[in-house]
Design a protein around this motif. Structure first.
Motif, PDB file in Angstrom:
ATOM      1  N   UNK A   1      -0.360  40.992  16.133  1.00  0.00           N
ATOM      2  CA  UNK A   1      -0.910  41.893  17.151  1.00  0.00           C
ATOM      3  C   UNK A   1      -1.908  42.885  16.548  1.00  0.00           C
ATOM      4  N   UNK A   2      -1.511  43.560  15.452  1.00  0.00           N
ATOM      5  CA  UNK A   2      -2.418  44.586  14.907  1.00  0.00           C
ATOM      6  C   UNK A   2      -3.697  43.948  14.349  1.00  0.00           C
ATOM      7  N   UNK A   3      -3.577  42.747  13.777  1.00  0.00           N
ATOM      8  CA  UNK A   3      -4.785  42.063  13.268  1.00  0.00           C
ATOM      9  C   UNK A   3      -5.708  41.672  14.423  1.00  0.00           C
ATOM     10  N   UNK A   4      -5.122  41.133  15.492  1.00  0.00           N
ATOM     11  CA  UNK A   4      -5.932  40.709  16.649  1.00  0.00           C
ATOM     12  C   UNK A   4      -6.596  41.928  17.308  1.00  0.00           C
ATOM     13  N   UNK A   5      -5.842  43.030  17.367  1.00  0.00           N
ATOM     14  CA  UNK A   5      -6.411  44.221  18.007  1.00  0.00           C
ATOM     15  C   UNK A   5      -7.531  44.816  17.150  1.00  0.00           C
ATOM     16  N   UNK A   6      -7.374  44.719  15.846  1.00  0.00           N
ATOM     17  CA  UNK A   6      -8.433  45.205  14.943  1.00  0.00           C
ATOM     18  C   UNK A   6      -9.741  44.408  15.183  1.00  0.00           C
ATOM     19  N   UNK A   7      -9.618  43.082  15.297  1.00  0.00           N
ATOM     20  CA  UNK A   7     -10.812  42.248  15.547  1.00  0.00           C
ATOM     21  C   UNK A   7     -11.483  42.656  16.849  1.00  0.00           C
ATOM     22  N   UNK A   8     -10.663  42.919  17.855  1.00  0.00           N
ATOM     23  CA  UNK A   8     -11.172  43.335  19.168  1.00  0.00           C
ATOM     24  C   UNK A   8     -11.944  44.658  19.038  1.00  0.00           C
ATOM     25  N   UNK A   9     -11.374  45.601  18.270  1.00  0.00           N
ATOM     26  CA  UNK A   9     -12.054  46.889  18.072  1.00  0.00           C
ATOM     27  C   UNK A   9     -13.364  46.697  17.302  1.00  0.00           C
ATOM     28  N   UNK A  10     -13.351  45.815  16.310  1.00  0.00           N
ATOM     29  CA  UNK A  10     -14.584  45.566  15.533  1.00  0.00           C
ATOM     30  C   UNK A  10     -15.675  45.044  16.471  1.00  0.00           C
ATOM     31  N   UNK A  11     -15.293  44.124  17.379  1.00  0.00           N
ATOM     32  CA  UNK A  11     -16.279  43.595  18.337  1.00  0.00           C
ATOM     33  C   UNK A  11     -16.830  44.663  19.266  1.00  0.00           C
ATOM     34  N   UNK A  12     -16.010  45.687  19.522  1.00  0.00           N
ATOM     35  CA  UNK A  12     -16.474  46.785  20.393  1.00  0.00           C
ATOM     36  C   UNK A  12     -17.244  47.845  19.608  1.00  0.00           C
ATOM     37  N   UNK A  13     -17.423  47.600  18.292  1.00  0.00           N
ATOM     38  CA  UNK A  13     -18.050  48.604  17.436  1.00  0.00           C
ATOM     39  C   UNK A  13     -17.220  49.890  17.393  1.00  0.00           C
ATOM     40  N   UNK A  14     -15.901  49.715  17.401  1.00  0.00           N
ATOM     41  CA  UNK A  14     -14.980  50.844  17.526  1.00  0.00           C
ATOM     42  C   UNK A  14     -14.006  50.931  16.365  1.00  0.00           C
ATOM     43  N   UNK A  15     -14.358  50.361  15.202  1.00  0.00           N
ATOM     44  CA  UNK A  15     -13.394  50.362  14.104  1.00  0.00           C
ATOM     45  C   UNK A  15     -14.063  50.661  12.776  1.00  0.00           C
ATOM     46  N   UNK A  16     -13.402  51.500  11.987  1.00  0.00           N
ATOM     47  CA  UNK A  16     -13.848  51.759  10.610  1.00  0.00           C
ATOM     48  C   UNK A  16     -12.673  51.550   9.683  1.00  0.00           C
ATOM     49  N   UNK A  17     -12.811  50.677   8.678  1.00  0.00           N
ATOM     50  CA  UNK A  17     -11.723  50.545   7.717  1.00  0.00           C
ATOM     51  C   UNK A  17     -12.013  51.456   6.528  1.00  0.00           C
TER      52      UNK A  17
END
Ligand SMILES: Cc1cc2nc3c(=O)[nH]c(=O)nc-3n(C[C@H](O)[C@H](O)[C@H](O)COP(=O)(O)OP(=O)(O)OC[C@H]3O[C@@H](n4cnc5c(N)ncnc54)[C@H](O)[C@@H]3O)c2cc1C
Length: 343
Positions: A144-160
């Motif tokens: 779940x957390x990996x899939x949600x991270x990918x979704x956020x990356x696609x929205x331009x909403x994630x910084x690692x």
């Protein structure tokens, strides 16, 4: 870039809060350091309506359970990944006394969650019989957390990255973080809250847990199997088995003692041979009164804390993330009865 909220932490708390805010048309930036020991990456992800040694009804379960099913199914559709495993727990008794105590504790409050006529699976060690707990299941929290991270990356909403507190400033009614701005900042850091200069005084208590990945043909993927420890099927003959509980310990190095304790529990759970493939530990972010923490900083503008999901994050987070989103957007009053209130 401009966002409405910056969320620090992408465990269950940060992910489910981001989901609720995005549904309410908010633009969020989620920042996560990818710590492999975060509770959400290690957890077995079980949820059950009755729990504890005395098998009492879980706190608020009648409100929380429908949100669990609805929210994770909604997320499965959104992310196109299957991570919710809606299944009974087959639970065997450790002794005649435990069996007697269980049956004498059965009452109108928990009867509807228990199937008493059950033939234990042969790989479950069950010399004193077993029952099944309904309205249960487990969430594959890592998927779940990996899939949600990918979704956020696609929205331009994630910084690692590690959130750098020294670059956070408040000017002209906005929070500034590097080249980003936001109306509010929400910290969902799990046990790492102790390093947060704004909220480290809020007591999030460490509870360390050991988990194994094992290989066995003794169990199957039809049920969650439980006898003190529990096993959930990850794929093929591979299972996650947990867990231990150690208070006030945030050492994320697996120890021989942790291994031995969990090995003893696994031996009691499984009637058959198994091989330990992996031993990992995670730190649960717990609170003294076992209530989650939803709050706002007393001095800083638009700065929030969402934490304290304890050992039941899967059950608690769907409902409380909605409450938290409403609190951030509409300043709704949070009932002291449902949140640890230390602000
Ligand atoms: C062994 C074990 C078994 C468990 N089993 C279950 C179970 O069966 N069922 C259940 O419901 N719950 C279970 N839990 C508890 C569950 O995992 C937690 O309730 C939940 O995952 C907590 O989520 P969280 O988002 O609050 O914290 P976390 O999962 O810790 O997430 C916090 C995130 O913030 C990030 N972060 C922190 N500080 C920073 C920073 N400065 N910069 C960037 N990122 C940062 C971290 O890396 C992490 O990704 C278990 C926990 C453990 C350890």
């Amino acid at each position: 870039m401009n966002y409405q909220q910056i969320i620090v932490g992408q465990g269950l708390a940060g992910s489910l809060l981001a989901h609720q805010l995005i549904k309410l048309n908010q633009q969020v930036l989620v920042i996560d350091n990818g710590n492999v020991h975060s509770s959400s990456r290690i957890a077995a992800g079980m949820f059950t309506p009755i729990s504890g040694k005395r098998m009492v009804k879980s706190w608020m379960v009648d409100t929380l359970y429908p949100e669990v099913i609805a929210t994770y199914k909604e997320l499965e559709n959104l992310l196109d990944v299957q991570f919710l495993n809606d299944m009974n727990i087959q639970m065997s008794f450790a002794s005649i006394k435990e069996q007697n105590d269980f049956y004498s504790a059965l009452n109108d409050k928990i009867n509807k969650y228990v199937i008493t006529e059950t033939t234990p699976h042969q790989g479950l060690n069950a010399p004193f019989g077993a029952v099944e707990i309904t309205h249960s299941g487990w969430l594959n929290t890592l998927l779940f957390t990996e899939a949600f991270k990918k979704y956020l990356i696609n929205l331009n909403s994630f910084l690692q990255e590690q959130f750098d507190f020294s670059t956070l400033t408040y000017q002209n009614h906005k929070w500034h973080y590097k080249n980003h701005t936001a109306n509010s900042v929400v910290f969902c850091q799990g046990y790492q809250n102790k390093n947060n200069p704004y909220f480290k005084h809020i007591p999030v208590i460490d509870n360390k847990g050991d988990v194994f990945k094992i290989k066995t043909t003794a169990l199957n993927n039809q049920k969650i199997y439980k006898r003190g420890a529990y096993a959930v099927n990850l794929f093929d003959d591979v299972f996650k088995v947990g867990a231990t509980y150690k208070w006030d310990n945030d050492d994320t190095t697996p120890t021989p003692q942790g291994y031995a304790e969990l090995k003893d529990k696994t031996d009691v759970l499984i009637d058959g041979s198994y091989e330990v493939l992996e031993h990992v530990v995670g730190i649960r972010p717990t609170t003294k009164d076992r209530r989650p923490i939803l709050g706002k900083h007393e001095q800083e503008q638009n700065m929030y804390l969402y934490n304290g999901l304890g050992s039941k994050g899967v059950l608690i987070a769907p409902y409380f993330s909605k409450i938290m989103a409403d609190f951030i957007l509409n300043n709704t009053v949070i009932d002291n009865e449902i949140s640890t209130n230390r602000f």
